[in-house]
Enzyme design. Sequence first.
Site, PDB file in Angstrom:
ATOM      1  N   ARG A  71       0.849  -1.182   0.000  1.00  0.00           N
ATOM      2  CA  ARG A  71       0.000   0.000   0.000  1.00  0.00           C
ATOM      3  C   ARG A  71       0.886   1.233   0.000  1.00  0.00           C
ATOM      4  O   ARG A  71       1.930   1.259   0.637  1.00  0.00           O
ATOM      5  CB  ARG A  71      -0.893   0.040   1.248  1.00  0.00           C
ATOM      6  CG  ARG A  71      -2.164  -0.762   1.132  1.00  0.00           C
ATOM      7  CD  ARG A  71      -3.042  -0.569   2.345  1.00  0.00           C
ATOM      8  NE  ARG A  71      -2.396  -1.043   3.547  1.00  0.00           N
ATOM      9  CZ  ARG A  71      -1.817  -0.272   4.445  1.00  0.00           C
ATOM     10  NH1 ARG A  71      -1.835   1.045   4.310  1.00  0.00           N
ATOM     11  NH2 ARG A  71      -1.231  -0.790   5.482  1.00  0.00           N
ATOM     12  N   TYR A 199      -0.861  -3.343  -7.239  1.00  0.00           N
ATOM     13  CA  TYR A 199      -0.713  -4.094  -5.980  1.00  0.00           C
ATOM     14  C   TYR A 199      -2.077  -4.171  -5.259  1.00  0.00           C
ATOM     15  O   TYR A 199      -2.763  -3.137  -5.117  1.00  0.00           O
ATOM     16  CB  TYR A 199       0.339  -3.433  -5.071  1.00  0.00           C
ATOM     17  CG  TYR A 199       0.206  -3.957  -3.654  1.00  0.00           C
ATOM     18  CD1 TYR A 199       0.662  -5.243  -3.343  1.00  0.00           C
ATOM     19  CD2 TYR A 199      -0.444  -3.224  -2.662  1.00  0.00           C
ATOM     20  CE1 TYR A 199       0.462  -5.768  -2.069  1.00  0.00           C
ATOM     21  CE2 TYR A 199      -0.627  -3.740  -1.389  1.00  0.00           C
ATOM     22  CZ  TYR A 199      -0.170  -5.007  -1.102  1.00  0.00           C
ATOM     23  OH  TYR A 199      -0.369  -5.536   0.147  1.00  0.00           O
ATOM     24  N   LYS A 208      -9.736  -2.229   1.418  1.00  0.00           N
ATOM     25  CA  LYS A 208      -9.447  -1.088   2.278  1.00  0.00           C
ATOM     26  C   LYS A 208     -10.191   0.165   1.804  1.00  0.00           C
ATOM     27  O   LYS A 208     -10.667   0.964   2.608  1.00  0.00           O
ATOM     28  CB  LYS A 208      -7.926  -0.835   2.343  1.00  0.00           C
ATOM     29  CG  LYS A 208      -7.168  -1.965   3.054  1.00  0.00           C
ATOM     30  CD  LYS A 208      -7.700  -2.191   4.408  1.00  0.00           C
ATOM     31  CE  LYS A 208      -7.169  -3.305   5.267  1.00  0.00           C
ATOM     32  NZ  LYS A 208      -5.962  -3.987   5.107  1.00  0.00           N
ATOM     33  N   HIS A 228     -10.831  -2.158  11.125  1.00  0.00           N
ATOM     34  CA  HIS A 228      -9.737  -3.022  10.651  1.00  0.00           C
ATOM     35  C   HIS A 228      -9.551  -4.161  11.660  1.00  0.00           C
ATOM     36  O   HIS A 228      -8.581  -4.180  12.417  1.00  0.00           O
ATOM     37  CB  HIS A 228      -8.470  -2.167  10.530  1.00  0.00           C
ATOM     38  CG  HIS A 228      -7.332  -2.820   9.807  1.00  0.00           C
ATOM     39  ND1 HIS A 228      -6.032  -2.387   9.953  1.00  0.00           N
ATOM     40  CD2 HIS A 228      -7.282  -3.842   8.928  1.00  0.00           C
ATOM     41  CE1 HIS A 228      -5.233  -3.124   9.194  1.00  0.00           C
ATOM     42  NE2 HIS A 228      -5.966  -4.011   8.566  1.00  0.00           N
ATOM     43  N   SER A 250      -1.492  -3.341  10.159  1.00  0.00           N
ATOM     44  CA  SER A 250      -1.110  -4.227   9.068  1.00  0.00           C
ATOM     45  C   SER A 250       0.113  -5.058   9.445  1.00  0.00           C
ATOM     46  O   SER A 250       1.079  -4.530  10.004  1.00  0.00           O
ATOM     47  CB  SER A 250      -0.810  -3.401   7.828  1.00  0.00           C
ATOM     48  OG  SER A 250      -1.953  -2.641   7.488  1.00  0.00           O
ATOM     49  N   CYS A 252       0.483  -7.275  11.722  1.00  0.00           N
ATOM     50  CA  CYS A 252       0.702  -7.395  13.168  1.00  0.00           C
ATOM     51  C   CYS A 252      -0.110  -8.533  13.785  1.00  0.00           C
ATOM     52  O   CYS A 252      -0.330  -8.559  14.994  1.00  0.00           O
ATOM     53  CB  CYS A 252       0.408  -6.077  13.867  1.00  0.00           C
ATOM     54  SG  CYS A 252       1.654  -4.822  13.495  1.00  0.00           S
ATOM     55  N   ASP A 279      -9.573  -9.500   8.616  1.00  0.00           N
ATOM     56  CA  ASP A 279      -9.039  -8.159   8.331  1.00  0.00           C
ATOM     57  C   ASP A 279     -10.038  -7.028   8.560  1.00  0.00           C
ATOM     58  O   ASP A 279      -9.641  -5.953   8.993  1.00  0.00           O
ATOM     59  CB  ASP A 279      -8.543  -8.105   6.880  1.00  0.00           C
ATOM     60  CG  ASP A 279      -7.596  -6.940   6.619  1.00  0.00           C
ATOM     61  OD1 ASP A 279      -6.602  -6.789   7.359  1.00  0.00           O
ATOM     62  OD2 ASP A 279      -7.856  -6.162   5.681  1.00  0.00           O
ATOM     63  N   ARG A 373       2.076 -11.926  -0.747  1.00  0.00           N
ATOM     64  CA  ARG A 373       0.765 -12.292  -0.195  1.00  0.00           C
ATOM     65  C   ARG A 373       0.074 -13.366  -1.013  1.00  0.00           C
ATOM     66  O   ARG A 373       0.501 -13.715  -2.106  1.00  0.00           O
ATOM     67  CB  ARG A 373      -0.129 -11.046  -0.126  1.00  0.00           C
ATOM     68  CG  ARG A 373       0.332 -10.073   0.943  1.00  0.00           C
ATOM     69  CD  ARG A 373      -0.628  -8.921   1.143  1.00  0.00           C
ATOM     70  NE  ARG A 373      -0.127  -8.054   2.198  1.00  0.00           N
ATOM     71  CZ  ARG A 373      -0.711  -7.919   3.396  1.00  0.00           C
ATOM     72  NH1 ARG A 373      -1.828  -8.571   3.691  1.00  0.00           N
ATOM     73  NH2 ARG A 373      -0.191  -7.119   4.301  1.00  0.00           N
TER      74      ARG A 373
END
Length: 587
Positions: A71, A199, A208, A228, A250, A252, A279, A373
């Site tokens: 991002r 991406y 998001k 989130h 993010s 974590c 998420d 990812r």
Amino acid sequence: MIEIKNEKVLDWVRECAELTKPAEIVWIDGSNEQLEALRKEACDTGEMIRLNEEKLPGCYYYRTHPKDVARDEKRTVICTTYQKDAGPTNNWVQKDEMYAKLRPLFDGAMKGRTMYAIPFSMGRPGTEFAKIGIELTDSLYVVLSMNIMTHVGEAVLKQLNQGADFVKCLHSKAQIDAKNKYIAHFPEDNTIWSINSAYGGNVLLGKKCLALRIGSWLGRKEGWMAEHMLILCIENPQGEKKYVCAAFPSACGKTNLAMLIPPKHLQEAGYKAYTIGDDIAWLRIGDDGRLYAVNPENGFFGVAPGTNSKTNNNALLTTRKNTIFTNVCRNLDDNTVWWEGLDQPAPVNGEDWQGRPWNGQTATEKGAHPNSRFTAPAENCPSIAPEFFTGEGVPISAIIFGGRRAGAEPLITQSFDWNHGVFMGSKMSSETTAAADGAVGVVRYDPMAMLPFCGYHMGDYFQHWIDMGKKMSNPPKIFNVNWFRRDAEGRFIWPGFGENLRALLWALGRCEGKAEAVETPLGYVPAAGSLDLTGLDVTDEEMQEITTVDKEVWRKELDGLKEWYAKFDHMPDELIASLAKLELALD
Ligand code: GTP
Ligand code: SPV
Ligand code: MN
């Protein structure tokens, strides 16, 4: 395919096509026949690589430009009429100015390409929580990933024909020109324009961009919350199910906690854990005064490195079919994938995330990008909960905030009450990770893990949290966790992963008035002996270290916190009062 008759939809698509000038427009209905043809086309053009059909059926490999791997927060903008509505934490450009700046970039951006129109729903189509979007894109990766990550299909088309409203999402990879990359949100117009990236986080606009940035704006207006957060179900030996939401920044640990496997002795005692979301959570107040959550997504866009059969076997198994891998390392011998931290030998005849020859035995650089990812269907997940498939909300007992901090924040703290819990969320800080462009390991404030995702003024966002609390007769209890405390050698003190269930059980015990706690300036922490430590390799001194509040350290943290609060021209009184109370308690 059902023909679209909604004039608003047709007008908007026509307008976007006139601007971007594609060679043709193809509507996506989610049928496997259509998707198969597009997968084949993506492989024929080299955009994707089909992986080993026996070992990884239905799986594909995709690579992004080496400078387009995460991002891009600097390029992410909230565009409103007035800056006060975007607030001090967002990049802001006046909305008319932004349209004027972006129009020339989109002009002809799809020349010679196909424009795909993807109607999708966040939340199961037709449920109370659902919102429809339409993404227009010139990327097959986006088409195929949106089919994994969102609800695509006839149900959405039918709703549009019945006149359903929709969020207008326009994406063009254009020339992947980093200098002209923008992820622009126009919350006043229900519109998202993203250009010059390919991406996931910048281009899968349901995630998001819609579900959080536009979603949080709508949530404030309509009286709900877009957060989130993962959603996890914990079943006790008596068969009672409790639900928790957790907001971590993010990379974590949301996907890991959402898919946790209980430690052996707790499994034997009868504890079970089920995944609802990893998420994003959309939250609404029910008639009974409790808070209910759904996962608006239909798949996982998870971090690959570090995923293995011990840390997160459920995630690993989720990726064994119908998955798209991005920027991982490829094993050329058997056409499979590999990443750092996978408990399988590194390829000797491989290709790194940039497509360069890579031999795990001699390589000095990483084979997979740290933010590589996978996009995988949620239905693949062995621990997926039945509640995921209904799309109805689950009642939340506990909300858990948490960041990645080597020091300061204890393993787990319970807030004194809802408003103090909101304060806890507002003071969250965490070390930056590879999920976003920029330096890694820098501590920054990331309230509620929403710093990059809140679509409006964060002071108003905190107020919305306070107001939601007032409307609930039975609100969730709020906690803060930190799995990432380190010792003098830099090693993680807490074992983490499945063992995190021990902390969650303490939290659920607190919700039922059972687990013992000690009051500290930050909130309640576990009393000695109240956390289940059976079979853990952590010393008493270490436990002591990670469950106590060091006043010296916190007096320094307080200075930073005051500066953080000073950024806001307005903050709810309740939070100012909590800050003052903390200062007093530290004196
Ligand atoms: P986003 O998809 O970016 O929102 O990330 P996420 O919050 O879902 O993070 P994820 O679960 O993918 O974890 C990111 C990284 O943290 C991985 O490398 C994990 O192995 C690591 N991690 C997750 N949980 C723990 C934990 O409990 N302890 C430690 N030490 N590391 C963890
Ligand atoms: C995150 O960064 O929090 C993610 C991945 O979940 S992205 O979709 O890129 O935002
Ligand atoms: Mn995330």
